[in-house]
Design a protein around this motif. Structure first.
Motif, PDB file in Angstrom:
ATOM      1  N   LYS A  48     -50.100 -26.255  -7.539  1.00  0.00           N
ATOM      2  CA  LYS A  48     -50.809 -25.516  -8.581  1.00  0.00           C
ATOM      3  C   LYS A  48     -49.889 -24.674  -9.463  1.00  0.00           C
ATOM      4  CE  LYS A  48     -54.955 -26.845  -7.316  1.00  0.00           C
ATOM      5  NZ  LYS A  48     -55.746 -27.761  -8.163  1.00  0.00           N
ATOM      6  N   THR A  49     -48.599 -24.596  -9.082  1.00  0.00           N
ATOM      7  CA  THR A  49     -47.647 -23.800  -9.860  1.00  0.00           C
ATOM      8  C   THR A  49     -46.446 -24.676 -10.201  1.00  0.00           C
ATOM      9  OG1 THR A  49     -46.408 -23.048  -7.913  1.00  0.00           O
ATOM     10  CG2 THR A  49     -48.307 -21.735  -8.567  1.00  0.00           C
ATOM     11  N   GLY A  50     -45.507 -24.108 -10.953  1.00  0.00           N
ATOM     12  CA  GLY A  50     -44.260 -24.806 -11.198  1.00  0.00           C
ATOM     13  C   GLY A  50     -43.370 -24.746  -9.966  1.00  0.00           C
ATOM     14  N   SER A  52     -40.335 -23.570  -9.595  1.00  0.00           N
ATOM     15  CA  SER A  52     -39.662 -22.280  -9.437  1.00  0.00           C
ATOM     16  C   SER A  52     -40.556 -21.278  -8.724  1.00  0.00           C
ATOM     17  CB  SER A  52     -39.243 -21.716 -10.799  1.00  0.00           C
ATOM     18  OG  SER A  52     -38.294 -22.550 -11.410  1.00  0.00           O
ATOM     19  N   GLU A  53     -41.824 -21.227  -9.153  1.00  0.00           N
ATOM     20  CA  GLU A  53     -42.761 -20.296  -8.526  1.00  0.00           C
ATOM     21  C   GLU A  53     -43.033 -20.697  -7.072  1.00  0.00           C
ATOM     22  OE1 GLU A  53     -43.312 -20.205 -12.901  1.00  0.00           O
ATOM     23  OE2 GLU A  53     -43.234 -21.804 -11.403  1.00  0.00           O
ATOM     24  N   TRP A  54     -43.199 -22.000  -6.839  1.00  0.00           N
ATOM     25  CA  TRP A  54     -43.452 -22.475  -5.459  1.00  0.00           C
ATOM     26  C   TRP A  54     -42.289 -22.084  -4.550  1.00  0.00           C
ATOM     27  CZ3 TRP A  54     -40.931 -25.653  -2.009  1.00  0.00           C
ATOM     28  CH2 TRP A  54     -41.664 -26.064  -0.893  1.00  0.00           C
ATOM     29  N   THR A  55     -41.066 -22.299  -5.007  1.00  0.00           N
ATOM     30  CA  THR A  55     -39.884 -21.997  -4.188  1.00  0.00           C
ATOM     31  C   THR A  55     -39.754 -20.501  -3.948  1.00  0.00           C
ATOM     32  OG1 THR A  55     -38.780 -23.910  -5.190  1.00  0.00           O
ATOM     33  CG2 THR A  55     -37.409 -22.380  -3.938  1.00  0.00           C
ATOM     34  N   ALA A  56     -40.023 -19.697  -4.969  1.00  0.00           N
ATOM     35  CA  ALA A  56     -39.940 -18.245  -4.830  1.00  0.00           C
ATOM     36  C   ALA A  56     -40.889 -17.738  -3.754  1.00  0.00           C
ATOM     37  CB  ALA A  56     -40.242 -17.562  -6.159  1.00  0.00           C
ATOM     38  N   ASP A  57     -42.059 -18.353  -3.640  1.00  0.00           N
ATOM     39  CA  ASP A  57     -43.022 -17.961  -2.607  1.00  0.00           C
ATOM     40  C   ASP A  57     -42.650 -18.535  -1.246  1.00  0.00           C
ATOM     41  OD1 ASP A  57     -44.550 -16.549  -4.433  1.00  0.00           O
ATOM     42  OD2 ASP A  57     -45.885 -18.247  -4.854  1.00  0.00           O
ATOM     43  N   HIS A  81     -32.331 -17.931  -4.734  1.00  0.00           N
ATOM     44  CA  HIS A  81     -32.852 -17.248  -3.544  1.00  0.00           C
ATOM     45  C   HIS A  81     -31.894 -17.243  -2.354  1.00  0.00           C
ATOM     46  CE1 HIS A  81     -36.555 -17.474  -5.827  1.00  0.00           C
ATOM     47  NE2 HIS A  81     -36.408 -18.799  -5.907  1.00  0.00           N
TER      48      HIS A  81
END
Length: 362
Positions: A48-50, A52-57, A81
């Motif tokens: 549901k996200t890009g 970059s956002e998925w990896t950050a979480d 990260h």
């Protein structure tokens, strides 16, 4: 192990699902994602996200990340990260057809090498592991530490030990706890507490120890090598009794004093223990939180059932229903032996016990 998986193509989504199913069956907690277009058909979650956002979480929240796709995608995603091998999760890359499984990050301490081998076995893939000790079939001190639940006190010195082994040099080992299994080549046992469990070429003699080695110990001490890496078991339970509303500083001060006097490493503490009457005591909760360990409490009935020669106080017995809180809770918490008997000051009592443990090669 908590594992997050991500894929980017239709074939990758199918491979991702196969890995998720296999790792889940092996007892891991998995969540697998794929692009919306392919996720549903493969039976995995839609992204549901890009990336970059998925990896950050996912990076800080999981023990391992698996990228089903190109190595370059994974490298670019995790680059912002990455911090240190002692805290980074394992990262493994698998091509979309499941032909290769590549250990990318945190091979030893994070468990990426072991996870890579597991995934390769699941898929019938070729494991790709590039850590030097694995490539050369040599002992790796960080692997040994992870296998035995030991904390590495100095990563720079750990790297020096690996380098010495790769150069073909002999490295020493010493321990104040039993060690079992076949000693790897290039290691020589330098004893511990007067014991020499290994014979022949693996037994050291006085004055013949190598200049570098590691010691398994809960104690802060010198040597026995010129350069000694400390591997610390988290095996110490600190039992604490205290009056109601005691200041947190008084508790921490006595604990620190006891550890210092007996040269016990603070990082060896695995839990704080007390009687259940103290489960809401703010000073104990704060100390446990500061140390990053649980506060474990026991009932008077449980403590009274514990056999042993403990210090006894009629006053404590009248208040709590048990003649000693700190010693009994420390021993019951560790399921081991009492190391430091009751020490008291400013309305606080502290005792220390250590879990009996055997460390193994192989």
């Amino acid at each position: 192990m908590r594992v997050a998986l991500i894929s980017f193509t239709g074939e990758g989504a199918k491979t991702c699902r196969r890995i998720e199913a296999g790792l889940t069956s092996a007892g891991h907690e998995c969540s697998a994602f794929g692009k919306d277009l392919f996720a549903g058909a493969a039976g995995i979650l839609p992204l549901k996200t890009g990336l970059s956002e998925w990896t950050a979480d996912a990076f800080p929240a999981n023990d391992a990340l698996i990228f089903v796709g190109a190595c370059g995608i994974a490298v670019r995603a995790i680059a912002p990260h990455v911090k240190d091998k002692t805290v980074d999760p394992a990262v493994v890359v698998v091509d979309e057809h499941g032909k290769y499984a590549i250990s990318l990050l945190s091979g030893h301490l994070g468990g990426a090498n072991e996870l890579t081998r597991s995934i390769a076995a699941l898929l019938g893939a070729e494991p790709v592991i590039t850590t030097a000790t694995d490539l050369n079939g040599r002992f790796a001190v960080d692997d040994f530490a992870k296998l035995n639940g030991l904390l590495i006190d100095d990563m720079k010195l750990a790297r020096e030990i690996s380098a010495a082994i790769l150069r073909g040099e002999t490295v020493g080992i010493s321990s104040d706890r039993p060690v079992e299994g076949r000693l790897p080549e290039q290691l020589i046992y330098a004893g511990g507490n007067g014991e020499r469990p290994y014979g022949g070429e693996h037994a050291g003699s006085a004055g013949a120890y190598p200049g570098i080695g590691f010691r398994i110990s809960i104690h802060e001490e010198e040597g026995p090598f010129e350069k000694t890496l400390r591997l610390i078991p988290r095996a110490v339970s600190v039992g604490i009794g205290c009056r109601k509303g005691v200041p947190a500083g008084a508790v921490e001060e006595l604990v620190d004093q006891v550890l210092k006097e007996h040269k016990i490493l603070k990082r060896s503490i695995e839990k704080i223990c007390s009687i259940d009457l103290k489960k809401e005591e703010a000073a104990l909760q704060q100390l446990a939180e500061k140390l990053g360990v649980p506060l474990e409490v026991f009932s008077a009935e449980e403590l009274n059932q514990l056999a042993g020669g403990f210090s006894s106080s009629e006053f404590v017995n009248e208040i709590t229903g048990v003649d000693n809180v700190c010693e009994r809770t420390a021993v019951l918490g560790s399921r081991g032996e009492l190391l430091v008997k009751k020490q008291a000051r400013n309305g606080v009592t502290v005792a220390v016990a250590v879990r009996t443990e055997t460390f193994r090669f192989g």
